[in-house]
Scaffold this motif. Structure first.
Motif, mmCIF file in Angstrom:
data_model
loop_
_atom_site.group_PDB
_atom_site.id
_atom_site.type_symbol
_atom_site.label_atom_id
_atom_site.label_comp_id
_atom_site.label_asym_id
_atom_site.label_seq_id
_atom_site.Cartn_x
_atom_site.Cartn_y
_atom_site.Cartn_z
ATOM 1 N N PRO A 145 13.734 -29.161 -35.600
ATOM 2 C CA PRO A 145 13.906 -27.494 -35.901
ATOM 3 C C PRO A 145 15.102 -27.268 -35.556
ATOM 4 N N VAL A 146 15.510 -26.492 -36.729
ATOM 5 C CA VAL A 146 16.769 -26.184 -37.600
ATOM 6 C C VAL A 146 16.891 -24.145 -37.126
ATOM 7 N N ALA A 147 15.817 -24.005 -37.567
ATOM 8 C CA ALA A 147 15.542 -22.241 -38.252
ATOM 9 C C ALA A 147 14.295 -21.768 -38.768
ATOM 10 N N ALA A 148 13.821 -20.893 -38.222
ATOM 11 C CA ALA A 148 12.811 -20.220 -38.318
ATOM 12 C C ALA A 148 12.913 -18.542 -39.169
ATOM 13 N N THR A 149 11.675 -18.464 -39.262
ATOM 14 C CA THR A 149 11.793 -16.258 -39.958
ATOM 15 C C THR A 149 10.590 -16.305 -39.761
ATOM 16 N N ALA A 150 10.403 -14.838 -39.503
ATOM 17 C CA ALA A 150 8.974 -13.945 -38.508
ATOM 18 C C ALA A 150 9.412 -12.559 -39.179
ATOM 19 N N PHE A 151 8.136 -11.607 -40.338
ATOM 20 C CA PHE A 151 8.306 -10.906 -40.612
ATOM 21 C C PHE A 151 6.947 -10.821 -40.366
ATOM 22 N N MET A 152 6.782 -8.626 -40.117
ATOM 23 C CA MET A 152 5.396 -7.831 -39.513
ATOM 24 C C MET A 152 6.071 -6.434 -40.400
ATOM 25 N N THR A 153 5.372 -6.237 -41.380
ATOM 26 C CA THR A 153 5.527 -5.212 -41.975
ATOM 27 C C THR A 153 4.044 -4.675 -42.332
ATOM 28 N N THR A 154 3.988 -3.128 -42.539
ATOM 29 C CA THR A 154 3.261 -2.655 -42.601
ATOM 30 C C THR A 154 3.975 -0.782 -42.653
ATOM 31 N N PRO A 155 3.567 0.553 -43.894
ATOM 32 C CA PRO A 155 3.704 0.931 -43.877
ATOM 33 C C PRO A 155 3.670 1.979 -42.810
ATOM 34 N N GLY A 156 2.656 1.596 -41.338
ATOM 35 C CA GLY A 156 2.980 2.142 -40.177
ATOM 36 C C GLY A 156 1.450 2.693 -40.122
ATOM 37 N N HIS A 157 0.745 2.729 -38.584
ATOM 38 C CA HIS A 157 0.047 2.553 -37.857
ATOM 39 C C HIS A 157 -0.984 3.933 -38.143
ATOM 40 N N GLU A 158 -0.123 5.162 -38.446
ATOM 41 C CA GLU A 158 -0.626 6.141 -38.038
ATOM 42 C C GLU A 158 -1.606 6.482 -39.589
ATOM 43 N N ARG A 159 -1.775 5.626 -40.425
ATOM 44 C CA ARG A 159 -2.553 5.681 -41.505
ATOM 45 C C ARG A 159 -4.103 5.151 -41.370
ATOM 46 N N TRP A 160 -4.495 4.660 -40.542
ATOM 47 C CA TRP A 160 -5.830 4.411 -39.583
ATOM 48 C C TRP A 160 -6.204 4.187 -38.130
ATOM 49 N N GLY A 210 -3.494 10.354 -40.737
ATOM 50 C CA GLY A 210 -4.000 9.830 -41.647
ATOM 51 C C GLY A 210 -5.882 9.741 -41.492
ATOM 52 N N SER A 211 -5.766 9.468 -40.316
ATOM 53 C CA SER A 211 -8.093 9.760 -40.462
ATOM 54 C C SER A 211 -7.656 10.120 -39.613
ATOM 55 N N GLY A 212 -9.376 10.623 -39.033
ATOM 56 C CA GLY A 212 -9.357 10.677 -38.034
ATOM 57 C C GLY A 212 -9.837 12.178 -37.756
ATOM 58 N N PRO A 213 -10.592 13.224 -36.843
ATOM 59 C CA PRO A 213 -10.575 14.667 -36.774
ATOM 60 C C PRO A 213 -9.158 14.904 -36.856
ATOM 61 N N ARG A 214 -8.163 14.812 -36.565
ATOM 62 C CA ARG A 214 -6.735 15.221 -36.236
ATOM 63 C C ARG A 214 -6.023 14.784 -37.495
ATOM 64 N N ALA A 215 -6.763 14.493 -38.406
ATOM 65 C CA ALA A 215 -5.704 14.025 -40.433
ATOM 66 C C ALA A 215 -5.585 15.105 -40.716
#
Length: 355
Positions: A145-160, A210-215
């Motif tokens: 092994p010489v290298a790796a990549t790791a990506f986590m992309t989302t617009p944000g957890h406040e939507r749900w 974005g969701s729930g009683p405090r949307a």
């Protein structure tokens, strides 16, 4: 798997339901109590699990609890863990180990002095996805092994999420929230990290629930919401990392590892399974070769319980979680200072989960 150890759960929030579904499937652990500062939440979850509902203080003192499963918010992780340790209980917590390395070190030091064991999520790396990739790496399927990549992309957890404030407070953000899954996987695959460089940003000062009683409610952002960096592993491999709450869509791999003779595509480390692919002349699916099959959140607790009974190291351990937290803290420091930052901690590469 040995005698069943009794589990007391502190924190009856969103993630707790997954543990309550998984733990009864495992023959070496037994849920006995559930506590929460909100008594109604504790009662509701305890009724679902058919166990005793109580206060956190009653749970720490209970004779029918061997391991405290800490499912509170990140800012409370150290406080709950220390209370459990003072009561002589082993502790397994949700990630991160604590909101910062200073608090995390106090937990590990207290546990060592008390002679109890500390474990920490994520245990997703114990499933067939990451473990099959590790088995392939260890077999030399892609060379060195010489290298790796790791990506986590989302617009944000406040939507749900109906109460997402903690994602945007110290101890939160995409790196501390989702980074443990990716970094724990990278350490499991390639070993610990010795140096990092990075950059970060927070494009928006507020977010809207974005969701729930405090949307519609606006909440402040107090952490970096886009973090990118490069990790230098002790073996010299370089991993490129991007964790973001600011991206609506991206066609990027979750994790890939690149070797001298091929590449591996690793499934989402936020899950236990998924298909591993290998590339030498073309992409080909690999059969499952290792890992706990049909795993869910709670397998790390079971793995720790077995290690306590047998006196052997457990895989989702406190030293690993501390190192991952240290790497994340140093990456944020590197982003703030514009320099490379050496990682002071290290850990053993966890033992493989063989098929």
């Amino acid at each position: 798997m040995g005698d069943a150890l009794r589990i007391g759960i502190v924190g009856a929030g969103n993630i707790s339901g997954q543990y309550v579904k998984t733990l009864p499937r495992l023959d070496n652990v037994l849920i006995t109590r559930i506590a929460d500062i909100d008594a109604s939440k504790a009662s509701s979850l305890a009724a679902e699990a058919d166990v005793i509902a109580c206060t956190p203080e009653e749970l720490y003192a209970a004779a029918d609890v061997d391991i405290v499963l800490n499912l509170t918010i990140p800012l409370a992780h150290a406080e709950v863990a220390l209370a459990a340790i003072r009561a002589g209980k082993h502790v397994y917590g949700e990630k991160p180990l604590a909101a910062d390395t200073s608090s995390a070190r106090s937990v590990l030091d207290a546990a060592r002095a008390a002679g109890v064991v500390v474990g920490c999520a994520p245990d997703t790396v114990l499933g067939t996805g990451v473990q099959t990739a590790r088995a392939s790496l260890d077999a030399g399927d892609i060379g060195v092994p010489v290298a790796a990549t790791a990506f986590m992309t989302t617009p944000g957890h406040e939507r749900w999420h109906p109460a997402p404030e903690f994602y945007y407070e110290p101890g939160g953000g995409p790196l501390l929230d989702m980074g443990p899954y990716y970094l724990t996987a990278l350490v499991t695959l390639l070993g610990p990290v010795r140096r990092v460089v990075g950059m970060s940003s927070a494009p928006r000062a507020t977010r809207v629930i974005g969701s729930g009683p405090r949307a519609g409610t606006s909440i402040p952002v107090r952490v970096a919401t886009h973090v990118t960096g490069v990790l230098e592993h002790v073996g010299g491999e370089l991993s490129t990392l991007m964790m973001s709450f600011d991206i609506w869509g991206a066609q990027l791999p979750r994790i890939e590892v690149y070797g001298t003779e091929g590449s591996l595509s690793v499934p989402d480390p936020n899950g236990f399974a998924g298909t591993v692919q290998i590339f030498r002349e073309e992409w080909v699916d690999l059969p499952v070769r290792a890992g706990y099959p049909d795993a869910g959140r709670g397998f790390g607790v079971s793995d720790m319980a077995r290690s306590i009974v047998e006196g052997t190291p457990h895989r989702a351990g406190g030293d690993l979680a501390y190192h991952v937290l240290d790497v994340m803290e140093c990456l944020l420091r590197a982003a703030e200072t514009g320099t490379s930052v050496a990682i002071c901690s290290t850990c053993e590469r966890p033992a493989a989960v063989t098929a």
